[in-house]
Design a protein around this motif. Structure first.
Motif, PDB file in Angstrom:
ATOM      1  N   ALA A  35      -4.196   8.419   5.089  1.00  0.00           N
ATOM      2  CA  ALA A  35      -5.344   7.229   3.923  1.00  0.00           C
ATOM      3  C   ALA A  35      -4.102   6.194   2.783  1.00  0.00           C
ATOM      4  CB  ALA A  35      -5.919   8.219   3.820  1.00  0.00           C
ATOM      5  N   PHE A  36      -3.789   5.372   3.201  1.00  0.00           N
ATOM      6  CA  PHE A  36      -3.117   4.798   1.631  1.00  0.00           C
ATOM      7  C   PHE A  36      -4.302   4.573   0.795  1.00  0.00           C
ATOM      8  CE2 PHE A  36       1.470   3.751   3.709  1.00  0.00           C
ATOM      9  CZ  PHE A  36       0.514   4.258   4.799  1.00  0.00           C
ATOM     10  N   ASP A  37      -4.109   4.872  -0.304  1.00  0.00           N
ATOM     11  CA  ASP A  37      -4.514   4.740  -1.086  1.00  0.00           C
ATOM     12  C   ASP A  37      -4.311   5.077  -2.514  1.00  0.00           C
ATOM     13  OD1 ASP A  37      -4.658   9.600  -2.146  1.00  0.00           O
ATOM     14  OD2 ASP A  37      -2.450   7.710  -1.735  1.00  0.00           O
ATOM     15  N   ASP A  38      -3.159   4.381  -2.410  1.00  0.00           N
ATOM     16  CA  ASP A  38      -2.395   3.313  -3.532  1.00  0.00           C
ATOM     17  C   ASP A  38      -1.838   2.725  -3.685  1.00  0.00           C
ATOM     18  OD1 ASP A  38      -0.889   6.256  -6.558  1.00  0.00           O
ATOM     19  OD2 ASP A  38      -1.120   3.794  -6.678  1.00  0.00           O
ATOM     20  N   ALA A  72       0.541   5.672   0.304  1.00  0.00           N
ATOM     21  CA  ALA A  72       0.130   7.176   0.152  1.00  0.00           C
ATOM     22  C   ALA A  72       1.468   8.077   0.366  1.00  0.00           C
ATOM     23  CB  ALA A  72       0.000   7.073   1.374  1.00  0.00           C
ATOM     24  N   ARG A  86       2.809   9.025 -12.069  1.00  0.00           N
ATOM     25  CA  ARG A  86       2.008   9.705 -11.250  1.00  0.00           C
ATOM     26  C   ARG A  86       2.587  10.581  -9.775  1.00  0.00           C
ATOM     27  NH1 ARG A  86      -2.760   5.730  -8.435  1.00  0.00           N
ATOM     28  NH2 ARG A  86      -3.573   6.739 -10.965  1.00  0.00           N
ATOM     29  N   ASP A 128       1.076  -1.155  -0.464  1.00  0.00           N
ATOM     30  CA  ASP A 128       0.428   0.023   0.294  1.00  0.00           C
ATOM     31  C   ASP A 128       0.824   1.227  -0.410  1.00  0.00           C
ATOM     32  OD1 ASP A 128      -2.267  -2.017   0.356  1.00  0.00           O
ATOM     33  OD2 ASP A 128      -1.832  -1.518   2.145  1.00  0.00           O
TER      34      ASP A 128
END
Ligand code: ADA
Length: 568
Positions: A39-42, A23, A55, A21
């Motif tokens: 908030a691990f969003d990637d 972020a 990115r 994970d």
């Protein structure tokens, strides 16, 4: 880490390479961050560099990695993270365990009393340039400071006692006499421990020992008759395995090494008493898509190309080399110059206790990871440091002594780019000069005279009885640029400059025993605007392959000339 041999037959380390994970936390400060609130969003790959992905390309800041791991054996454990870039804080189960300064090394994180079950690992990595937090990666360097978890990660269950390290030193190549140092740890004093040492699966010693609580070292000498030696032309390797057993706990550690000595005889560097001529390149660990977090396949490809060009030498510029690369160099007979991370340190840095402390740690971690690699035959520090300036002496004396204290088995040096007024060369076992006749402000026709002038000055300045190598020399070529004028930046010019260099060093003269051309492959230069403006495309273009490893004209030129030298 991904190695060419099994480091354990009994212990079952958990390989943590793969998808984690992720972020990007941007400009946040580490102390502001609560791992449980991220908030691990990637997602990000390990090995890899997060700021080499589309990115996050070019971004600087704090970046968090997370993954969970389950263990089925309670007790002490060790997390080993390889290549943390370039400042990091490691959490396990929400608890900060370690802050680490500097990239390009293996970082052990001891985890006492882990329970059976799932555990969460969070690693904050920071690629910002911040001298106070990390004085080893600075903005003016001529390489791009990628971030990330760049080489690999493993979790090792250790139990009540374990083998931390196994260091093999060849004392005499003729008799194959070696010293084996077995580094152990135990949670508490432990008696009646069975200790076995095997070489290529044949038991060499069996003893019953008592382990003190904490760390201890047991040293033994062996004569391993008839074991074939390691050399660039015949790189024989052997497996040394130590096992410990008491009650219901067993542990082991296996290392691969080659039996060889490195010695100096006047102007010659010798391996097993035979003079060796070092032919090769300086090589950065860098790629546009992977940053400094190279995949296994690219490391294989780089070694293939170095061997294809008839090289037997590579200078790991300018930082400790990846053990995956060293494993392949051990097998290929590619001698390696390994060096601590640095680029033109100033006198101010050399007199800053924080800088020296970080340098010492980088040296210790470099040696710990590469001690048994027979290909590593010389160690360096402080690439192009301000060794010509008064006030540099104490930093050089301190760090050159530290190399001897921490390793002590390999010749030491530093790449000097002030051959006519350097103040510290007396500290070097091997004289190594970076010089760019034919490039900065000069024509390739001036290369022979400049090299002769350097030899004349240094030999007249007390260094006539030391080996001398040219550790950097080269010319830039924009990939694909062919020019009728064959002038600077054309591939033809680079080819002519390197041909002139090799011919003069090894066909016209006998003084030099080594050359590492600058450089193997093009790579992204540092962040600061002066470097980018001075480097077309924002890349250092002195590679004989471009950043995607596509050969330039000089590749074939070097291959043919090194091939002639190889055949003698
Ligand atoms: C120096 C330095 C290299 C690179 C080279 C160049 O010698 O050690 O890292 O910057 O110059 O390309 O100019």
């Amino acid at each position: 880490m991904h190695r060419r041999f099994a480091q354990h037959l009994i212990r079952r380390p958990i390989d943590l390479a793969g998808f984690w994970d992720f972020a990007f936390l941007g400009g946040r400060e580490p102390d502001e961050v609560q791992p449980e609130a991220i908030a691990f969003d990637d997602v990000m790959a390990v090995p890899g560099s997060w700021d080499a992905t589309p990115r996050y390309a070019g971004r600087r800041g704090l970046a968090a990695y997370r993954r969970t791991v389950s263990i089925d054996q309670p007790g002490d454990a060790r997390l080993i993270l390889d290549g943390l870039h370039h400042w990091a804080r490691i959490y396990v189960d929400g608890e900060a365990r370690l802050d680490h300064v500097g990239g390009f090394t293996q970082v052990p994180v001891d985890l006492p009393d882990l329970e059976i079950g799932s555990h969460e690992i969070v690693v904050l990595t920071d690629n910002r340039i911040d001298y106070d937090r990390c004085p080893l990666h600075l903005d003016y360097f001529d390489w791009y400071h990628f971030g990330g978890l760049t080489r690999g990660a493993e979790l090792h269950p250790l139990g009540p006692f374990s083998i931390d390290d196994l260091r093999i030193t060849t004392l005499d190549h003729a008799t194959r006499r070696v010293k084996v140092a077995i580094h152990l740890r135990a949670t508490e004093p432990t008696e009646e421990v069975d200790l076995t040492l095997l070489v290529n699966d044949a038991a060499q010693l069996n003893e019953t020992v008592t382990l003190d609580a904490g760390e201890s070292v047991i040293e033994r000498e062996l004569e391993l008759k008839d074991l074939p030696l390691w050399s660039p032309d015949a790189p024989h390797l052997h497996l040394f395995r130590a096992e410990v057993h008491h009650a219901d706990h067993l542990d082991d550690l296996q290392m691969r090494t080659g039996l060889r000595t490195v010695s100096l005889d006047g102007q010659a560097i010798q391996i097993n008493g035979e003079p060796v001529q070092l032919r090769g390149f300086c090589r950065h660990e860098s790629h546009p898509q992977f940053g400094c977090g190279l995949p296994d396949a690219l490391i294989v490809a780089d070694v293939q190309q170095l061997r294809d060009m008839n090289c037997n030498f590579v200078r790991g510029a300018h930082y400790p080399q990846d053990v995956r690369f060293l494993d392949l160099c051990d097998e290929a007979g590619l001698c390696v110059w390994n060096e601590a991370v640095a680029w033109q340190p100033y006198v101010e840095h050399l007199n800053d206790p924080k800088f020296i402390a970080a340098q010492k740690q980088n040296v210790e971690e470099m040696v710990a990871a590469s001690y048994n690699s027979p290909a590593v035959m010389m160690l360096g520090i402080f690439n192009e440091g301000h060794s010509h300036k008064d006030g540099s002496q104490s930093g050089y004396e301190t760090m050159m002594q530290h190399l001897r204290d921490v390793d002590g088995t390999r010749p030491i040096t530093y790449a000097c780019n002030h051959p006519f007024d350097d103040l510290n060369l007396h500290l070097c076992d091997i004289i190594a000069i970076n010089t760019y006749p034919g490039w900065y402000g000069s024509e390739y026709t001036e290369i022979p005279q400049r090299l002769d002038d350097i030899v004349k000055h240094l030999d007249g300045d007390g260094h006539a009885e030391k080996p001398m190598i040219i550790s950097e020399i080269g010319a830039g070529a924009i990939p694909g640029w062919r020019d009728w004028n064959e002038t600077h930046w054309s591939e033809q010019y680079q080819s002519k400059a390197l041909a002139t260099t090799i011919r003069h060093m090894f066909f016209d003269r006998e003084r030099f025993c080594g050359l590492s051309i600058w450089q193997f492959g093009d790579m992204r230069t540092g962040n600061n605007i002066e470097k980018r403006l001075g480097r077309p495309r924002g890349f250092n273009n002195k590679g004989v392959v471009d950043e995607y490893r596509r050969p330039k004209l000089a590749y074939q030129t070097v291959k043919e000339l090194f091939g002639t030298l190889r055949r003698g």
